[in-house]
Design an enzyme around this catalytic site. Structure first.
Site, short mmCIF file in Angstrom:
data_model
loop_
_atom_site.label_atom_id
_atom_site.label_comp_id
_atom_site.label_asym_id
_atom_site.label_seq_id
_atom_site.Cartn_x
_atom_site.Cartn_y
_atom_site.Cartn_z
N LYS A 1 0.58 -1.10 -0.04
CA LYS A 1 0.06 0.22 0.03
C LYS A 1 0.87 1.39 0.15
O LYS A 1 0.44 2.37 -0.75
CB LYS A 1 -0.87 -0.03 1.18
CG LYS A 1 -1.78 1.15 1.52
CD LYS A 1 -2.55 1.39 0.19
CE LYS A 1 -3.82 2.41 0.42
NZ LYS A 1 -3.53 3.60 1.07
N GLU B 1 0.71 6.65 -6.84
CA GLU B 1 -0.35 7.73 -6.65
C GLU B 1 -0.01 9.05 -6.65
O GLU B 1 -0.39 9.97 -7.40
CB GLU B 1 -1.32 7.33 -5.60
CG GLU B 1 -2.59 8.22 -5.38
CD GLU B 1 -3.07 8.04 -4.15
OE1 GLU B 1 -3.32 8.86 -3.49
OE2 GLU B 1 -3.84 6.81 -4.09
#
Length: 303
Positions: free
Chosen positions: A175, A182
């Site tokens: 993550k 991102e």
């Protein structure tokens, strides 16, 4: 299918809703009585509790407790409390945006008490209730098998959008890098649209371009969908401050690239751009102006 959800904020609250609507019995706690009681009125499969000890006492064994709390001191306090309340065979799932090394430490500490542990990276934001969440989770085989039925409810469907990544720590590590990627994607979109907006000669319709790119373009993505939707309401962004926080995972991604010796210039630059948005480059920019004046006599802009 009994699970506790501790932390019912923007993510935890909607995750509790999706679990309850998917058939799980959800035992919930949040420091906000209004939040937890509101959920209890809204969802038939959700029970609210006024304290964590009360919740744990009511939860059938072996217990599954999902912590959806901010990483850092709040999560550390919750882990300390869980150690005093849970029993061997129980499972803690940590859904915080936690540093993976902290998750490895938590797994080792809980193993000494024979309490199982899963670290779950969760993506999907405020749209997860409607669209499902993307879940990447670490932990040993036994812990992962207990967690998997809940992951299948939270995911877009039982066959996609979730994966057991490996041992404890691997979920939050995955993550972390997801968020690093991102950062880079968001920065590229921000720079590209800024250049479109700045080209006054062409008087470009930036909102129309964003909508056009959504269809069959190489750069089409959910991020672009969100940009196009936002531009349909406001393309000038005049009411927004040019200030961008960072959640920590971008920093950790860059630090990890240094430790591994793996170049990550896009992640690093996008992180530094966020620092710059907070005025942290103001002194450096003043120094640049000072040096240009000193060696070349170039004019300095003064307040």
């Amino acid at each position: 299918m009994n699970i506790a959800m501790i932390g019912l904020g923007k993510m935890g609250g909607n995750m509790a809703r999706r679990l309850a609507r998917g058939g799980a019995n959800v035992f919930g706690f949040d420091v906000s009585a209004e939040t937890r009681e509101g959920l209890a009125k809204e969802e038939a499969n959700f029970r609210a509790f006024a304290s964590v000890p009360e919740l744990i006492a009511a939860l059938p064994t072996p217990r599954v407790v999902w912590l959806m709390l901010p990483s850092g001191d709040i999560s550390e306090a919750a882990f300390a409390e869980m150690k005093t309340l849970l029993a061997p065979g129980d499972l803690i799932i940590d859904g915080a945006n936690a540093m993976y090394k902290d998750s490895q430490r938590h797994a080792a500490e809980l193993a000494e008490l024979n309490i199982k542990f899963v670290d779950a990276g969760v993506s999907g934001g405020v749209w997860g209730l409607q669209n499902g969440y993307c879940l990447m989770f670490g932990g040993d085989k036994d812990a992962a098998e207990i967690a998997t039925p809940f992951m299948k409810i939270l995911a877009p469907d039982a066959t996609r959008g979730w994966t057991h990544t490996g041992p404890a720590g691997s979920g939050h590590y995955t993550k972390m890098l997801h968020n690093g990627i991102e950062y880079g994607m968001m920065q590229a979109f921000a720079e590209g649209f800024a250049m479109l907006k700045a080209k006054k000669e062409f008087d470009l319709d930036v909102a129309e371009i964003a909508e056009t790119w959504r269809h069959s373009s190489v750069v089409r993505s959910w991020l672009l969908d969100l940009v196009a939707e936002s531009f349909s309401h406001d393309v000038e962004l005049a009411d927004l401050n040019a200030y961008v926080p960072d959640s920590g995972e971008g920093r950790w991604s860059v630090l990890e690239s240094v430790e591994l010796g793996v170049p990550a210039p896009v992640m690093a630059t996008s992180l530094y751009a966020r620092f710059a948005s907070r005025g942290n480059d103001d002194y450096a920019m003043k120094m640049l102006s000072l040096m240009r004046n000193a060696f070349g006599g170039h004019a300095m802009s003064k307040k």
